[in-house]
Design a protein around this motif. Structure first.
Motif, PDB file in Angstrom:
ATOM      1  N   VAL A 144       0.881  -1.164   0.000  1.00 33.97           N
ATOM      2  CA  VAL A 144       0.000   0.000   0.000  1.00 33.97           C
ATOM      3  C   VAL A 144       0.918   1.213   0.000  1.00 33.97           C
ATOM      4  CG1 VAL A 144      -1.830   1.236   1.194  1.00 33.97           C
ATOM      5  CG2 VAL A 144      -1.757  -1.265   1.287  1.00 33.97           C
ATOM      6  N   ASP A 145       1.002   1.923  -1.110  1.00 35.02           N
ATOM      7  CA  ASP A 145       1.963   3.022  -1.195  1.00 35.02           C
ATOM      8  C   ASP A 145       1.427   4.282  -0.503  1.00 35.02           C
ATOM      9  OD1 ASP A 145       0.321   4.495  -2.977  1.00 35.02           O
ATOM     10  OD2 ASP A 145       1.333   3.703  -4.750  1.00 35.02           O
ATOM     11  N   ARG A 146       2.244   5.327  -0.466  1.00 31.69           N
ATOM     12  CA  ARG A 146       1.892   6.519   0.297  1.00 31.69           C
ATOM     13  C   ARG A 146       0.645   7.229  -0.234  1.00 31.69           C
ATOM     14  NH1 ARG A 146       7.305   9.912  -0.301  1.00 31.69           N
ATOM     15  NH2 ARG A 146       8.052   7.904   0.445  1.00 31.69           N
ATOM     16  N   SER A 147       0.292   6.986  -1.488  1.00 31.12           N
ATOM     17  CA  SER A 147      -0.927   7.571  -2.044  1.00 31.12           C
ATOM     18  C   SER A 147      -2.162   6.733  -1.736  1.00 31.12           C
ATOM     19  CB  SER A 147      -0.790   7.721  -3.561  1.00 31.12           C
ATOM     20  OG  SER A 147      -0.858   6.449  -4.208  1.00 31.12           O
ATOM     21  N   GLY A 148      -1.931   5.535  -1.193  1.00 31.13           N
ATOM     22  CA  GLY A 148      -3.033   4.631  -0.885  1.00 31.13           C
ATOM     23  C   GLY A 148      -3.263   3.567  -1.932  1.00 31.13           C
ATOM     24  N   ALA A 149      -2.519   3.632  -3.044  1.00 31.94           N
ATOM     25  CA  ALA A 149      -2.666   2.634  -4.104  1.00 31.94           C
ATOM     26  C   ALA A 149      -2.172   1.270  -3.629  1.00 31.94           C
ATOM     27  CB  ALA A 149      -1.893   3.063  -5.346  1.00 31.94           C
ATOM     28  N   ILE A 150      -2.845   0.216  -4.089  1.00 32.74           N
ATOM     29  CA  ILE A 150      -2.521  -1.148  -3.678  1.00 32.74           C
ATOM     30  C   ILE A 150      -1.897  -1.894  -4.847  1.00 32.74           C
ATOM     31  CG2 ILE A 150      -3.465  -3.333  -2.839  1.00 32.74           C
ATOM     32  CD1 ILE A 150      -5.681  -1.665  -1.466  1.00 32.74           C
ATOM     33  N   TRP A 151      -0.691  -2.422  -4.607  1.00 35.08           N
ATOM     34  CA  TRP A 151       0.061  -3.189  -5.598  1.00 35.08           C
ATOM     35  C   TRP A 151       0.128  -4.640  -5.140  1.00 35.08           C
ATOM     36  CZ3 TRP A 151       2.691  -0.463  -9.669  1.00 35.08           C
ATOM     37  CH2 TRP A 151       2.682   0.932  -9.541  1.00 35.08           C
ATOM     38  N   VAL A 152      -0.025  -5.557  -6.080  1.00 37.30           N
ATOM     39  CA  VAL A 152       0.012  -6.989  -5.761  1.00 37.30           C
ATOM     40  C   VAL A 152       0.970  -7.685  -6.721  1.00 37.30           C
ATOM     41  CG1 VAL A 152      -1.309  -9.126  -5.651  1.00 37.30           C
ATOM     42  CG2 VAL A 152      -2.336  -6.982  -4.846  1.00 37.30           C
ATOM     43  N   GLY A 153       1.962  -8.369  -6.170  1.00 30.99           N
ATOM     44  CA  GLY A 153       2.921  -9.105  -6.983  1.00 30.99           C
ATOM     45  C   GLY A 153       2.590 -10.579  -7.015  1.00 30.99           C
TER      46      GLY A 153
END
Length: 346
Positions: free
Chosen positions: A140-149
């Motif tokens: 969960v990056d500082r902008s709130g976006a969620i990344w999944v690997g």
């Protein structure tokens, strides 16, 4: 094989932030029971295999297991969530929390979101063409976006599409279809992706840079990527670890004092101490000690209390270090490792 069957149970909630466990140990709440254990399975463990760990904003600790779902420790209770709760996955590799307080779990059956009451699963129908989520690969990056690997690339979550009934996840096409081995955001806001086969990738919000000058850079399946307070990036490699200062890659191997073979994971404490896990040992590395100096490295083996290969490491908000292994949960008292079972010592 572990077989789960439903039985009666009720979840209890505790909002206490006190991290001192009652002497009697926490109450164990499990609204399912596990059968068909191996003859040597120790049922007093939190779980035999602990693949991921996380502390949420309420200071609850979460442990991702193999075969027993996900476990929450809130000081007074140890609550197991699995099939009857809507969490139908055997392996939990990644845990994180979004800005709304939802918990996200990366599993071998896609991604689960837990809003505190119910679990929702995201899989192929939601845009995740690969549902095998990699270790330490929910960011969960500082902008709130969620990344999944995953083992077949990186996906991003679209909350607007989710709320409108569209596909919730989309492939991040700026990256090749890599086998992800860890995702983190650095202090400058760059997103880093460690792969098991194509080096390390950095995304600055506009373009991708591939760092792969060293053979097998990023090689591992336990999330071998971290950043120290000076801004250096650290990666696990096939034969050791590597520091990247933005210009130069510096290797550290067994010749320098690292123990073990087949390097898996790396974790940097708040103090700056670096922990490296391998097959057969765990090494404590103090990078403030100039090399060559044997005092920079301390190798821990079975003789020091750590009974099995480490599968996850985590430092909580109080500074405690936790180890998830193939023989349950461990803590480190500064000199030796000790095992934490259901009734403690927590």
């Amino acid at each position: 094989m572990t077989i789960f069957t439903s039985c009666k149970g009720q979840e209890k909630t505790n909002t206490s932030k006190d991290q001192n466990t009652p002497k009697s140990g926490p109450v164990v709440i499990r609204n399912f029971k596990a059968g068909s254990f191996a003859p040597d399975f120790d049922t007093t463990l939190v779980s035999q295999y602990i693949r991921s760990m996380f502390q949420d904003s309420k200071r609850n600790l979460w442990f991702g297991t193999i075969g027993e779902g996900v476990v929450r420790y809130d000081v007074k209770t140890l609550t197991y969530f699995s099939n009857p709760d809507g969490f139908n996955s055997n392996s939990v590799f990644a845990i994180n929390e979004d800005k709304n307080g939802n918990l996200w779990f990366g599993t071998d059956q896609g991604v689960y979101k837990y809003d505190g009451k119910t679990f929702r699963n995201y899989n192929q129908k939601d845009g995740l063409s690969h549902i095998d989520i990699s270790r330490k690969s929910i960011l969960v990056d500082r902008s709130g976006a969620i990344w999944v690997g995953t083992h077949g690339g990186v996906f991003r979550y679209d909350p607007s599409a989710d709320s409108n009934g569209g596909q919730s996840f989309s492939l991040f096409k700026q990256l090749p279809p890599i086998n992800v081995a860890g995702i983190i955001e650095d202090s400058s806001g760059n997103i880093w992706f460690a792969s098991s086969n194509k080096g390390v990738f950095r995304y600055d919000g506009k373009s991708i840079t591939n760092i792969a000058e060293k053979e097998e850079l990023g090689e591992n399946y336990a999330g071998g990527i971290a950043q120290d307070k000076a801004g250096n990036m650290w990666f696990t490699m096939k034969n050791g670890i590597c520091k990247y200062d933005g210009k130069t890659l510096t290797e550290y191997t067994a010749k320098d004092g690292l123990g073990g073979i087949e390097f898996w994971g790396i974790y940097i404490e708040q103090s700056g101490i670096i922990w490296v896990t391998t097959r057969g040992s765990t090494t404590r590395f103090d990078p403030s000690v100039p090399l060559p100096n044997p005092k920079a490295f301390t190798m821990f083996t079975v003789a020091d209390g750590l009974n099995c290969c480490v599968q996850s490491m985590y430092q909580d908000r109080s500074g405690n270090m936790w180890w998830g292994t193939g023989q349950g949960l461990y803590r480190f008292d500064g000199k030796r490792f000790y095992q934490v079972k259901q009734n403690g010592p927590w």
